[in-house]
Design an enzyme around this catalytic site. Sequence first.
Site, PDB file in Angstrom:
ATOM      1  CB  CYS A  10      -5.560 -11.594 -13.806  1.00 10.98           C
ATOM      2  SG  CYS A  10      -4.642 -10.408 -12.781  1.00 10.98           S
ATOM      3  CD  GLU A  28      -7.268  -8.173 -19.259  1.00 18.15           C
ATOM      4  OE1 GLU A  28      -6.471  -8.241 -20.237  1.00 18.15           O
ATOM      5  OE2 GLU A  28      -7.355  -9.040 -18.385  1.00 18.15           O
TER       6      GLU A  28
END
Length: 266
Positions: free
Chosen positions: A2, A111
């Site tokens: 992340c 992402e």
Amino acid sequence: MCGRYALTVTPEELEEALAVIDAGDFPPRYNIAPTQPIIVITAADRTDPRSNTPPRRTALVRWGFLPGWVKDPNEFPLLLNARAETAIEKASFRAAMRHRRVLVPASGFYEWRRHPKESGLPSQAYWIRPKSGGLVAFGGLMETWASADGSEMDTGAILTTRSNTAMSFIHERMPVVIRPEDFARWLDCKTQEPRDVADLMVPADDDLFDFVPVSDAVNKVAHTTPDIQTPIDLTALAHAPSKPDRKKPAPAGPPDDGDGPQLTLF
């Protein structure tokens, strides 16, 4: 991993959703990047268990974890994430897992889907947000690093785990999401040892998130306006004429041009 996320709710919405004492004042942030200050939630130190004050408080930490035993931060890698599978035993995170677990509030995260190299296609960014809107809370760790001159800096990392089935087409990892009913147990470092909360560090339910393709504007940390979350049409993009002279896209994931570690959200 992340490496980017957003927090765009109001302070009042944060206080209500996470039962915190005083979130203060902060602006909406659409592209939070490594080394920047981030809001985390910790258990409040309440001496009177009968008190009706909220059970949690906010803190500001630098996104980039530094274990307390590090001598020179310039010679230590920037730890944005901690793998849930190894954080309990790994030297860098072991103490924080036992004593300093936190929640990291987020409106969603970004992402990048990496295509096979032979395809010649650039990585595709996705804005990953709760289907119901509002907030999610990532599992996180906090550590205070002290320099030789006595100055201190609070630092933090976001825990990650394997992706759920719904997200696996984008990436093999995703942030650990702590459910509201588990907030108290996760933050309770006095009676809940790491092994007692290991069951919380699992992939989120498949129906929790929407996956919204967005432009590569999010790749650059200087882009902080709401339009970086505007959906794009991947079908149209696939049929767009190629541009040989187009600059090489910025690498997917965390940038090298993040803000410094000063802890202010303004």
